[in-house]
Design an enzyme around this catalytic site. Structure first.
Site, PDB file in Angstrom:
ATOM      1  N   ASN A   1      35.695  53.852  63.983  1.00 10.76           N
ATOM      2  CA  ASN A   1      36.919  53.180  63.553  1.00 10.76           C
ATOM      3  C   ASN A   1      37.946  53.221  64.673  1.00 10.76           C
ATOM      4  O   ASN A   1      38.015  54.192  65.421  1.00 10.76           O
ATOM      5  CB  ASN A   1      37.493  53.878  62.303  1.00 10.76           C
ATOM      6  CG  ASN A   1      38.406  52.969  61.514  1.00 10.76           C
ATOM      7  OD1 ASN A   1      38.008  51.870  61.143  1.00 10.76           O
ATOM      8  ND2 ASN A   1      39.630  53.386  61.277  1.00 10.76           N
TER       9      ASN A   1
ATOM     10  N   HIS B   1      33.602  46.576  45.905  1.00 12.68           N
ATOM     11  CA  HIS B   1      34.858  45.960  45.461  1.00 12.68           C
ATOM     12  C   HIS B   1      34.679  44.501  45.061  1.00 12.68           C
ATOM     13  O   HIS B   1      35.657  43.746  45.048  1.00 12.68           O
ATOM     14  CB  HIS B   1      35.932  46.114  46.547  1.00 12.68           C
ATOM     15  CG  HIS B   1      36.347  47.540  46.761  1.00 12.68           C
ATOM     16  ND1 HIS B   1      37.112  47.965  47.818  1.00 12.68           N
ATOM     17  CD2 HIS B   1      36.100  48.658  46.018  1.00 12.68           C
ATOM     18  CE1 HIS B   1      37.305  49.281  47.727  1.00 12.68           C
ATOM     19  NE2 HIS B   1      36.694  49.718  46.653  1.00 12.68           N
TER      20      HIS B   1
ATOM     21  N   CYS C   1      37.170  36.076  34.517  1.00 14.90           N
ATOM     22  CA  CYS C   1      38.268  35.950  33.558  1.00 14.90           C
ATOM     23  C   CYS C   1      38.678  37.352  33.116  1.00 14.90           C
ATOM     24  O   CYS C   1      37.827  38.161  32.751  1.00 14.90           O
ATOM     25  CB  CYS C   1      37.834  35.114  32.355  1.00 14.90           C
ATOM     26  SG  CYS C   1      39.081  35.131  31.040  1.00 14.90           S
TER      27      CYS C   1
ATOM     28  N   CYS D   1      38.109  30.517  27.634  1.00 15.02           N
ATOM     29  CA  CYS D   1      39.019  31.100  26.635  1.00 15.02           C
ATOM     30  C   CYS D   1      40.495  30.910  26.969  1.00 15.02           C
ATOM     31  O   CYS D   1      41.357  31.333  26.200  1.00 15.02           O
ATOM     32  CB  CYS D   1      38.712  32.583  26.457  1.00 15.02           C
ATOM     33  SG  CYS D   1      39.330  33.616  27.806  1.00 15.02           S
TER      34      CYS D   1
ATOM     35  N   VAL E   1      34.698  42.010  50.641  1.00 18.11           N
ATOM     36  CA  VAL E   1      34.452  41.033  49.576  1.00 18.11           C
ATOM     37  C   VAL E   1      34.080  39.687  50.174  1.00 18.11           C
ATOM     38  O   VAL E   1      34.027  38.686  49.475  1.00 18.11           O
ATOM     39  CB  VAL E   1      35.715  40.908  48.685  1.00 18.11           C
ATOM     40  CG1 VAL E   1      36.019  42.231  47.986  1.00 18.11           C
ATOM     41  CG2 VAL E   1      36.941  40.451  49.490  1.00 18.11           C
ATOM     42  N   ASP E   2      33.823  39.673  51.505  1.00 16.15           N
ATOM     43  CA  ASP E   2      33.700  38.404  52.225  1.00 16.15           C
ATOM     44  C   ASP E   2      32.270  37.889  52.369  1.00 16.15           C
ATOM     45  O   ASP E   2      32.055  36.788  52.903  1.00 16.15           O
ATOM     46  CB  ASP E   2      34.351  38.511  53.619  1.00 16.15           C
ATOM     47  CG  ASP E   2      33.785  39.666  54.462  1.00 16.15           C
ATOM     48  OD1 ASP E   2      32.599  40.011  54.299  1.00 16.15           O
ATOM     49  OD2 ASP E   2      34.550  40.218  55.279  1.00 16.15           O
TER      50      ASP E   2
ATOM     51  N   SER F   1      39.689  52.542  56.916  1.00 12.58           N
ATOM     52  CA  SER F   1      40.702  53.594  57.024  1.00 12.58           C
ATOM     53  C   SER F   1      40.333  54.783  56.148  1.00 12.58           C
ATOM     54  O   SER F   1      40.953  55.832  56.234  1.00 12.58           O
ATOM     55  CB  SER F   1      42.080  53.053  56.616  1.00 12.58           C
ATOM     56  OG  SER F   1      42.062  52.643  55.262  1.00 12.58           O
TER      57      SER F   1
ATOM     58  N   CYS G   1      41.101  30.296  32.555  1.00 12.98           N
ATOM     59  CA  CYS G   1      39.665  30.325  32.249  1.00 12.98           C
ATOM     60  C   CYS G   1      39.298  29.097  31.420  1.00 12.98           C
ATOM     61  O   CYS G   1      39.989  28.764  30.445  1.00 12.98           O
ATOM     62  CB  CYS G   1      39.349  31.607  31.475  1.00 12.98           C
ATOM     63  SG  CYS G   1      37.654  31.681  30.856  1.00 12.98           S
TER      64      CYS G   1
ATOM     65  N   ALA H   1      37.088  46.756  55.918  1.00 14.11           N
ATOM     66  CA  ALA H   1      37.652  45.506  56.411  1.00 14.11           C
ATOM     67  C   ALA H   1      37.604  45.387  57.939  1.00 14.11           C
ATOM     68  O   ALA H   1      37.561  44.281  58.477  1.00 14.11           O
ATOM     69  CB  ALA H   1      39.086  45.366  55.919  1.00 14.11           C
TER      70      ALA H   1
END
Ligand code: NAD
Length: 253
Positions: free
Chosen positions: A227, A128, A136, A164, A110-111, A203, A161, A29
């Site tokens: 880091n 991730h 779903c 379903c 995830v960006d 981290s 969803c 991140a």
């Protein structure tokens, strides 16, 4: 932050990069904070400021608590990632692949900013998952996130969803959820084959992602940790570079 672009440590890291034939970056991140997306555990992190926010990323709480799901959908609707642009750290990794040894980016992010910066999507392994899709939790139907956010904006507080009726979530890995075995296996294969691992903006406290650093070291790869704050793998690293990634990564290419 004590980054000095011409220090001995930077020169050592530069020589490891130029001597590498096959490098992998493991990103977290911290790569995206300079794009305006806060991390979780850094000094300005979402969880550092509000420890209760961790519940939003726990699959058991998410499934059990409709109110928490509503908060999650509001957080997704207003996520800073929708406005974010890739920064100098993302661009440096593009350069390192085009004119250097970088073969793969194994990212915990995830960006989608590595791909938007110009990294080859086939070389970006999203451990991730991605914020750009929904999944779903019952039938595993995948759809675009935009559709779900439009439903939230139109007044559905916890959109089910459409196939379903099950609980929907972003197609990201929450705590308590297993990683996709195929994705993890691809990441391990790349890491086992590399001679240099750059652990960047993480981290290194989330497993199994963090364990990839140990895997690389056991296979004889050189390790560079970049880091702002300490990580549990600093002792394993050949070089540790502290400082802002927007300065540190461009200095390496
Ligand atoms: P983390 O929050 O645990 O660690 C981020 C690290 O980056 C911290 O140690 C911090 O000191 C460092 N850092 C922050 N900004 C920096 C900068 N500009 N320069 C140098 N270092 C900087 O994040 P993690 O290790 O990736 O693991 C946590 C989980 O957070 C992952 O599962 C990931 O999916 C998720 N996450 C992703 C995003 C995203 O996609 N952008 C954002 C928040 C959380």
């Amino acid at each position: 932050m004590d980054f000095v672009a011409n220090s001995d440590r930077v020169r050592t890291a530069q020589s490891l990069v130029s001597g590498s034939r096959r490098a992998v970056a493991l990103t977290g991140a911290g790569v995206s904070t300079e794009s305006g997306i806060p991390d979780f555990r850094g000094p300005e992190g979402v969880w550092t400021r509000d420890p209760d926010a961790q519940r939003l990323s726990n699959i058991h709480d998410y499934m059990a608590d409709p109110e928490l799901r509503q908060r999650s959908w509001q957080a997704r609707l207003h996520h800073p990632g929708w406005q974010a642009q890739p920064n100098a750290a993302h661009h440096a990794l593009v350069t390192l692949a085009r004119s250097g040894p970088l073969r793969a980016i194994v990212t915990q992010n995830v960006d989608g900013l590595h791909q938007r910066a110009g990294s080859d999507p086939d070389s970006v392994i999203e451990l991730h998952g991605t914020l750009y899709e929904t999944a779903c939790l019952t039938c595993d139907e995948r759809r675009g996130m935009r559709e779900a956010l439009d439903r939230v904006a139109a007044g559905e507080t916890d959109p089910p969803c459409l196939v379903c009726g099950g609980i929907l979530k972003s197609a990201t890995i929450s705590f308590g959820q297993a990683l996709d075995p195929g994705v993890l296996s691809r990441a391990r294969t790349e890491v086992e084959a590399c001679d240099l691992l750059l652990a960047v903006g993480s981290s290194l406290s989330v497993h199994p992602a963090a364990g990839l650093v140990g895997l690389a070291a056991r296979n004889g790869a050189r390790i560079v940790v970049c880091n702002a704050t300490e990580t549990p793998y600093d002792d394993v690293a050949d070089v540790v570079l502290r400082g802002s990634l927007g300065e540190v990564l461009p200095a390496l290419v």
